[in-house]
Motif scaffolding. Structure first.
Motif, short mmCIF file in Angstrom:
data_model
loop_
_atom_site.label_atom_id
_atom_site.label_comp_id
_atom_site.label_asym_id
_atom_site.label_seq_id
_atom_site.Cartn_x
_atom_site.Cartn_y
_atom_site.Cartn_z
N ASP A 4 17.73 -38.45 -18.34
CA ASP A 4 19.08 -38.43 -18.90
C ASP A 4 19.94 -37.39 -18.21
O ASP A 4 21.10 -37.63 -17.90
N PHE A 5 19.35 -36.21 -17.95
CA PHE A 5 20.12 -35.14 -17.32
C PHE A 5 20.42 -35.45 -15.86
O PHE A 5 21.46 -35.06 -15.34
N LEU A 11 26.92 -38.17 -12.27
CA LEU A 11 28.32 -38.30 -12.66
C LEU A 11 29.14 -37.13 -12.14
O LEU A 11 30.28 -37.30 -11.70
N LYS A 12 28.56 -35.95 -12.18
CA LYS A 12 29.27 -34.76 -11.74
C LYS A 12 29.52 -34.80 -10.23
O LYS A 12 30.53 -34.33 -9.74
#
Length: 156
Positions: A4-5, A11-12
């Motif tokens: 998940d991380f 995305l970042k």
């Protein structure tokens, strides 16, 4: 859980989204139009380059808005944008009282300026001139003297 991380890290890393480039909205006569609202007042505002003359319902600003506070309020968008005396403004305003009408005119001038010159959006938004003040008078309820006030209580 670690997966998940990693998705967030992806995305970042994505390219930042650029702000949309706004085009000026100017009609055939070289004017920009906007509607300003405050309380029950509605102002239709046309802005075009000129000598700084402001006409409200066919009268000058000094005649229509006699109170200096209201005139100062209407001129605030021009001062924040450093455009004092550069635009002629024609306003048709209906509804509400003088204070509400002045607020509607200020809102309309601010919006019309951003339509004419999109670069002015930043300073006008920072000054709070593009936000429509949605506060209106609360309606009267049945069984009450006003909106919330009860009738006077009599013990005897």
């Amino acid at each position: 859980m670690a997966e998940d991380f990693s998705a967030l890290a992806d995305l970042k890393a994505a390219a930042p989204v650029a702000a949309p480039v706004r085009e000026p909205k100017i009609d055939a006569q070289g004017r920009s139009y906007a509607t300003g609202k405050r309380k029950n007042a509605i102002a239709r505002v046309w802005v075009k380059p000129g000598s700084g003359r402001i006409t409200v319902n066919g009268r000058t600003l000094e005649v229509y808005f006699a109170r200096p506070v209201l005139r100062m309020m209407i001129n605030q968008p021009f001062q924040v944008a450093n455009r004092s005396g550069q635009f002629d403004v024609v306003v048709t305003v209906v509804g509400g009282g003088l204070s509400g009408q002045a607020g509607a005119v200020r809102h309309g001038i601010s919006r019309a300026l951003t339509f004419y010159e999109p670069a002015l959006r930043g300073p006008l938004k920072a000054g709070g001139f593009l936000t429509r003040d949605s506060r209106v008078v609360e309606r009267k309820k049945y069984g009450k003297a006003k909106a919330r006030r009860s009738f006077q209580f009599s013990k005897r």
